[in-house]
Design a protein around this motif. Structure first.
Motif, PDB file in Angstrom:
ATOM      1  N   THR A   1      -0.893  -2.720  -4.820  1.00 23.47           N
ATOM      2  CA  THR A   1      -1.634  -1.455  -4.810  1.00 23.47           C
ATOM      3  C   THR A   1      -0.764  -0.283  -5.243  1.00 23.47           C
ATOM      4  O   THR A   1      -1.216   0.859  -5.219  1.00 23.47           O
ATOM      5  CB  THR A   1      -2.191  -1.174  -3.401  1.00 23.47           C
ATOM      6  OG1 THR A   1      -1.103  -1.157  -2.454  1.00 23.47           O
ATOM      7  CG2 THR A   1      -3.200  -2.235  -2.985  1.00 23.47           C
TER       8      THR A   1
ATOM      9  N   ALA B   1      -8.349  -0.558  -4.206  1.00 25.41           N
ATOM     10  CA  ALA B   1      -6.989  -0.020  -4.329  1.00 25.41           C
ATOM     11  C   ALA B   1      -6.184  -0.812  -5.355  1.00 25.41           C
ATOM     12  O   ALA B   1      -5.376  -0.244  -6.100  1.00 25.41           O
ATOM     13  CB  ALA B   1      -6.290  -0.049  -2.969  1.00 25.41           C
ATOM     14  N   ILE B   2      -6.396  -2.122  -5.403  1.00 29.11           N
ATOM     15  CA  ILE B   2      -5.703  -2.965  -6.375  1.00 29.11           C
ATOM     16  C   ILE B   2      -6.087  -2.559  -7.801  1.00 29.11           C
ATOM     17  O   ILE B   2      -5.231  -2.387  -8.680  1.00 29.11           O
ATOM     18  CB  ILE B   2      -6.044  -4.447  -6.132  1.00 29.11           C
ATOM     19  CG1 ILE B   2      -5.498  -4.909  -4.773  1.00 29.11           C
ATOM     20  CG2 ILE B   2      -5.500  -5.329  -7.259  1.00 29.11           C
ATOM     21  CD1 ILE B   2      -5.969  -6.291  -4.359  1.00 29.11           C
TER      22      ILE B   2
ATOM     23  N   ALA C   1      -9.360  -4.971  -0.149  1.00 22.11           N
ATOM     24  CA  ALA C   1      -8.460  -4.000  -0.772  1.00 22.11           C
ATOM     25  C   ALA C   1      -8.598  -3.970  -2.290  1.00 22.11           C
ATOM     26  O   ALA C   1      -7.787  -3.335  -2.964  1.00 22.11           O
ATOM     27  CB  ALA C   1      -7.014  -4.321  -0.399  1.00 22.11           C
TER      28      ALA C   1
ATOM     29  N   ALA D   1      -4.729   0.872  -8.869  1.00 19.69           N
ATOM     30  CA  ALA D   1      -3.322   0.783  -9.287  1.00 19.69           C
ATOM     31  C   ALA D   1      -3.219   0.225 -10.707  1.00 19.69           C
ATOM     32  O   ALA D   1      -2.369   0.652 -11.495  1.00 19.69           O
ATOM     33  CB  ALA D   1      -2.544  -0.104  -8.314  1.00 19.69           C
TER      34      ALA D   1
END
Length: 310
Positions: free
Chosen positions: A146, A173-174, A170, A177
């Motif tokens: 992330t 968020a991954i 998640a 990024a």
């Protein structure tokens, strides 16, 4: 663009064949980085009319070790017949190429990954003739990246990680990024990765998140996905313009798309948009004003704050 996540889970090793050494490092097994790679035919059909085909087959050569045959299989379900097929592949490849085979199974589901990782013995229980033990890469052991800095260190591994974590809470968020890291990369490198991630996410909800992030964060790229998103936006804008223009007198064309961009940035960031804010943005027909609001939408703590300095 092929929409199968199955395709992306093994094709990434064709596009980035040295990825295997990084994956094996993550899995705690040392395979030296290849000095040369050869993509081999995946057809392992016998002379009788029974077709067998691998997903991806690579010949990896290193400075220290003997060449290695790497078979990559993307697995989306528990198939009781698959271990026998994998054992056949290994025997066939050893016989045909006289090189040691290795099997890597890539999964997106933890339960399927656990099933694939279980050793399977062939032969009588008192003396197993053959034990199949593939390497497995999946959400249970691939890193959750992330931090854009970590993504930049190894874009191929980050791409595989994003694909295998398609169902991870998640994932937003991954993917965020990923888009941040790809902003600094040349289009020749970024575009194939954008497509691989889109393909790998398949029909999971994460695919919609990726499309929005690409539209907002990577709108300047001209990958097939980004062009598809922009074309959808143009069609949707024309349809909505006809339906909403009669009721609210909303603007069309470029200002309409700019207003949608402002709202989309807020939505991607998870910022709640009150009806009053949505209406004010959609009614605005000044490109300069919309441009200011778009810039503020990237950092504004609330939707109302995009109007703070007006």
């Amino acid at each position: 663009m092929v929409g199968s996540s199955h395709e992306a889970m093994h094709r990434i090793f064709q596009d980035h064949p040295r990825l295997f050494s990084r994956v094996s490092e993550v899995l705690g097994i040392g395979f030296a980085p290849p000095t040369s790679v050869t993509v081999l035919p995946t057809d392992v059909t016998e002379t009788r009319p029974l077709e067998r085909r691998l997903d991806t087959l690579l010949k990896l050569e290193t400075q220290d070790d003997e060449p290695l045959l790497l078979a990559v299989e993307a697995q989306g379900s528990k198939d009781p017949d698959k271990p026998a097929s994998w054992a056949y592949y290994a025997s066939y490849l050893l016989t045909k190429y006289r090189l040691q085979p290795m099997l890597l199974v890539v999964c997106q589901d933890p339960a399927i990954a656990e099933w694939a990782a279980c050793p399977v013995a062939f032969g009588p229980p008192q003396w197993p003739l053959l034990i199949l033990r593939p390497l497995v890469a999946g959400p249970h052991n691939m890193p959750v990246l992330t931090d854009p800095a970590e993504v930049r260190e190894d874009l191929a591994l980050a791409t595989l990680s994003a694909i295998t974590h398609a169902k991870n809470p998640a994932i937003e968020a991954i993917l965020k990024a990923m888009t941040v890291a790809l902003r600094d990369e040349p289009e020749a490198l970024a575009n194939p990765i954008i497509e691989l991630v889109a393909q790998g996410l398949g029909r999971n909800p994460a695919a919609d998140i990726w499309r929005k992030l690409v539209a907002v964060d990577l709108s300047f790229y001209k990958s097939p996905l980004s062009q598809e998103i922009r074309e959808e936006g143009r069609v949707e804008g024309r349809v909505e313009g006809r339906e909403e223009g009669r009721q609210e007198g909303l603007v069309k064309g470029e200002t309409r798309r700019a207003a949608r961009d402002v709202l989309q940035v807020l939505e991607v960031r998870g910022i709640g948009i009150p009806d009053a804010v949505r209406e004010r943005v959609l009614r605005c027909d000044d490109p300069d004003t919309l441009s200011r609001w778009l810039g503020r939408a990237v950092i504004a703590p609330t939707a109302e704050d995009i109007f703070a300095e007006d």
